[in-house]
Structure formats: structure tokens, C-alpha cells
Motif scaffolding. Sequence first.
Motif, mmCIF file in Angstrom:
data_model
loop_
_atom_site.group_PDB
_atom_site.id
_atom_site.type_symbol
_atom_site.label_atom_id
_atom_site.label_comp_id
_atom_site.label_asym_id
_atom_site.label_seq_id
_atom_site.Cartn_x
_atom_site.Cartn_y
_atom_site.Cartn_z
ATOM 1 N N ASP A 244 7.895 -16.221 9.928
ATOM 2 C CA ASP A 244 7.880 -16.883 9.021
ATOM 3 C C ASP A 244 9.678 -16.912 7.367
ATOM 4 N N SER A 245 9.985 -17.683 7.048
ATOM 5 C CA SER A 245 10.743 -17.478 5.933
ATOM 6 C C SER A 245 9.244 -17.996 4.927
ATOM 7 N N PRO A 246 9.391 -17.349 4.030
ATOM 8 C CA PRO A 246 9.172 -17.865 2.638
ATOM 9 C C PRO A 246 8.515 -19.179 1.570
ATOM 10 N N LEU A 247 10.905 -20.074 1.980
ATOM 11 C CA LEU A 247 10.323 -22.149 2.209
ATOM 12 C C LEU A 247 10.034 -22.245 3.071
ATOM 13 N N GLY A 248 10.074 -22.114 4.618
ATOM 14 C CA GLY A 248 8.884 -22.849 6.061
ATOM 15 C C GLY A 248 8.417 -22.998 5.494
ATOM 16 N N PHE A 249 7.199 -21.616 5.348
ATOM 17 C CA PHE A 249 5.710 -21.288 5.317
ATOM 18 C C PHE A 249 5.392 -21.947 4.788
ATOM 19 N N ARG A 250 5.397 -23.054 3.332
ATOM 20 C CA ARG A 250 4.155 -23.854 2.995
ATOM 21 C C ARG A 250 4.405 -25.194 3.660
ATOM 22 N N HIS A 251 5.661 -24.899 4.605
ATOM 23 C CA HIS A 251 5.480 -26.307 5.699
ATOM 24 C C HIS A 251 4.467 -26.245 6.778
ATOM 25 N N GLY A 252 3.536 -26.310 5.935
ATOM 26 C CA GLY A 252 2.118 -26.030 7.599
ATOM 27 C C GLY A 252 1.978 -24.761 7.977
ATOM 28 N N PRO A 253 3.053 -23.964 8.475
ATOM 29 C CA PRO A 253 2.399 -22.936 9.129
ATOM 30 C C PRO A 253 1.108 -22.473 8.052
ATOM 31 N N LYS A 254 1.726 -21.990 7.151
ATOM 32 C CA LYS A 254 0.075 -21.407 5.677
ATOM 33 C C LYS A 254 -0.835 -21.682 6.466
ATOM 34 N N SER A 255 -1.069 -23.421 6.938
ATOM 35 C CA SER A 255 -1.861 -23.496 7.481
ATOM 36 C C SER A 255 -2.912 -21.676 8.373
ATOM 37 N N VAL A 256 -2.765 -20.903 8.765
ATOM 38 C CA VAL A 256 -2.605 -19.663 9.567
ATOM 39 C C VAL A 256 -3.336 -18.550 8.765
ATOM 40 N N LEU A 257 -3.018 -19.389 7.432
ATOM 41 C CA LEU A 257 -4.228 -18.001 6.330
ATOM 42 C C LEU A 257 -5.465 -17.778 6.598
ATOM 43 N N THR A 258 -6.481 -16.722 6.758
ATOM 44 C CA THR A 258 -7.694 -16.765 6.325
ATOM 45 C C THR A 258 -7.954 -15.037 4.856
ATOM 46 N N THR A 260 -9.398 -12.954 6.328
ATOM 47 C CA THR A 260 -8.923 -11.513 7.464
ATOM 48 C C THR A 260 -7.532 -11.292 7.487
ATOM 49 N N THR A 261 -6.124 -12.161 6.799
ATOM 50 C CA THR A 261 -5.260 -11.697 7.090
ATOM 51 C C THR A 261 -4.469 -11.524 5.863
ATOM 52 N N VAL A 262 -3.432 -10.431 6.644
ATOM 53 C CA VAL A 262 -2.501 -9.367 5.440
ATOM 54 C C VAL A 262 -1.026 -9.790 5.688
ATOM 55 N N VAL A 263 -0.622 -10.454 4.485
ATOM 56 C CA VAL A 263 1.062 -11.076 4.843
ATOM 57 C C VAL A 263 2.230 -9.673 4.296
ATOM 58 N N VAL A 264 2.842 -9.698 4.817
ATOM 59 C CA VAL A 264 4.256 -8.836 4.592
ATOM 60 C C VAL A 264 5.031 -9.673 3.690
ATOM 61 N N VAL A 265 6.027 -9.396 2.846
ATOM 62 C CA VAL A 265 7.177 -10.628 2.393
ATOM 63 C C VAL A 265 8.396 -9.546 2.143
ATOM 64 N N TYR A 266 8.857 -9.679 2.858
ATOM 65 C CA TYR A 266 10.427 -8.679 2.705
ATOM 66 C C TYR A 266 11.412 -9.552 1.283
ATOM 67 N N LEU A 267 12.001 -8.583 0.333
ATOM 68 C CA LEU A 267 11.889 -9.769 -0.347
ATOM 69 C C LEU A 267 13.552 -8.725 -0.614
ATOM 70 N N SER A 268 14.720 -9.822 -1.048
ATOM 71 C CA SER A 268 15.955 -9.351 -0.664
ATOM 72 C C SER A 268 16.393 -8.915 -2.069
ATOM 73 N N ASN A 269 17.248 -8.291 -1.669
ATOM 74 C CA ASN A 269 18.475 -7.560 -2.541
ATOM 75 C C ASN A 269 19.640 -8.721 -3.287
ATOM 76 N N ASP A 270 19.058 -9.044 -2.539
ATOM 77 C CA ASP A 270 20.045 -10.898 -3.000
ATOM 78 C C ASP A 270 19.360 -11.158 -4.588
ATOM 79 N N PRO A 271 19.913 -11.171 -5.623
ATOM 80 C CA PRO A 271 18.886 -11.810 -6.643
ATOM 81 C C PRO A 271 18.470 -13.248 -6.780
ATOM 82 N N TYR A 272 19.348 -14.416 -6.234
ATOM 83 C CA TYR A 272 18.762 -15.605 -6.219
ATOM 84 C C TYR A 272 18.350 -16.170 -4.859
ATOM 85 N N THR A 273 18.728 -15.292 -3.292
ATOM 86 C CA THR A 273 17.280 -16.089 -2.714
ATOM 87 C C THR A 273 16.134 -14.782 -3.472
#
Length: 366
Positions: A244-258, A260-273
Amino acid sequence: MTEDLWTAREIAQQPDVWRALAGSLGADQGRIDAFLAPLLARNDLRIVLTGAGTSAFAGQILAPGLTRALRRRVDAVATTDLVSNPREHLAEDYPTLLVSFARSGDSPESLAAVQLADEVLTDCWHLILTCNPDGRLYRTTSGSRSLALLMPEGTNDRGFAMTSSVTSMMLAALTVLGGRHDIALLADVAAAALPDLAKRARELAEDHADRFVYLGSGLLTGVARESALKLLELTAGGVVSYFDSPLGFRHGPKSVLTATTVVVVYLSNDPYTRRYDLDIVHELRSALPDGQLITVGCRDDAEEETWSFPGLGHLPDVAVAPVLLLAAQHIALATSRALGLSPDNPFPAREVNRVVEGVTIHALDQ
């Protein structure tokens, strides 16, 4: 070569393959320019990036970056969508350049997409990016309206999942359509990072997480999607993966977390994003046990990055996307092995095949 070594070799060979790609594109520059320059000079040209599975995700990653670079319409449409619904996806009869990503060039949808585009559109040109000189797409595509570019030897991955094939095709498309990029720099940074990536991925796999979530903003959502697929493929579905996207994840999909879940976040090079990426990182730090939140990025001075490719922080996200995929490839490889599977052949009973089978292509009703 045994059945458990191809995927590892094909992941490791990518820096060398990319350098070879830069050389071949340079040598072929005249032919490439002769075909593409007149098309890109047209203000009414629509560019459609297409492929199936990982090849479709390559288009999803590149389309936003190419739109920004070219300041023109660039759409990503999977062949699996284009073939089943050509009149929707090709409804506007604009002059179109169809860019086909195809590892083997033998997938039924890849061949049908080219034929349907010619059938539905008045003016259509084809740029074929493929890894297989014997594939039907490479052998049968010719004429003044087509240009086929073959990726370097060894990119027609013998492993089950696409690794060196997809990153090579992405860099080729980015180079010929979006302007020259320093592929040598990408290769050097990747080569330096690979040993540490392999070590970190093995350590992560030892914890036996049962689900992974990959998050990325903008075109990095496509990187996240391909990352999730790579893990699902190489573990034969044994590890649940989500993107998902970081903003989209909060809108329900965050329910997947347990727990024993690993979350990988790719960090944008764009300062705003990047601000939005770091917001979800800070939020998840309090929700996940230590070691289960991984951040992947390219900034030299960023303490937030736990897996880093330093030296690429000045580049747009579309340029570093192939490098970021190395992290996901290593995670999938190590997790597959930790489950006792063969990454080269995670489906020995052929429930899922390297080149898709069982697809019937139906004639388009006139």
C-alpha cells in the motif's frame, strides 16, 4: 548449476548486467533515436507501458516518473487488462506508443496486446523490451512501426521469479524514454550494498515472520507491489504479503498488522513526499516490536534508513527504483530458503508456472 542457485546468481549479477546494458544502449543509440525522436516530438502521442505480473508493475513504477520527465501522458496498463478490455483502455484513438515489457516474450497476453493495439488504434507504434532472443515477441515484431531492444545475455532469468530481467528492462525504458541516467553509478552503489543486503535478509528470515507489508509513496507504491509479489512467489504463498501507500495504509488496510508482521517502508528521495513516509514510520515504531520495521532509502545523512543505498539521494525516485528492488529480492530469497523451499522452483507441482499457461485468447468481436 543446481536448482537452488539461479535466483541467487541472477540477483547478484544485476550490477554487471546494468553496466552491460548501458554499453549496448550506447552502441544502439542511432537506431533508438531514429525510431523514438520523431514520436516523442509529437504533442499528441500517448505512451502506454504494458506487461503482465512483474512486467506490469515495472510500468506502474515508471509511468509517474516518465510523465514528470516528459511532461506528457504516460499510462501503465497491464496486458491482462488490455487484452480482456481493449475498448476501455484504448478507447481514445490517439497516436500511441505501446511499450511492452516481456521477459520471455512468449506470454499469450504479451503477444495479444500488440495485436489488439494494432487492431483497435489507427496509429500505433511498438517499443519491445525483452530478454529472450528466441521469444515470439522479439522474433515476430518488425517493420517501421516497431523497435525491439534485447536486454543483455543472462537477463532471461532461469529462476522462477523475475529479478535481473525486470530491473534491466526498467533501466532500458527509463534511459531511452526519460533521458540518460548514470547507470554506472547505480551499478556501483548496488554492488557495494549487495553483501550487506544478503546478510540482513538472512537475519530477518531467521525470525520467521508470517506476513510482510511493503509501503511506498507515489511510484514507490509500485515498488512495494512488486516487493510483495516477489515474496509471495518465492515462498509459494507460505508468507502473506501486502502492499500500500503510507497514506492509504491507515484507511483500513492497517488492520493486517499482527505481532509477527514485518513492515518495510520505502523512503522517497523527494523532500515533500518523504515527510509522509516518515510520518507512518514514526507511527509504526510504537506499534511493532523491535526489528520488525525496516526502512529502505538512499539518503546519505538519514538516520531513519535502516537499509540504505548511500550516494543516490540526489536522484529522482524513478531512477533509484531498480536499486530499491534489490532489498525485496533478497528478503524473498532468504525467506524462501528459511522455509525449506527452492527459490528457483517454489512450485514443483507446477501450480504456477514461470511462463503463464492455460490462457485462451479470444478474437475481438467487430
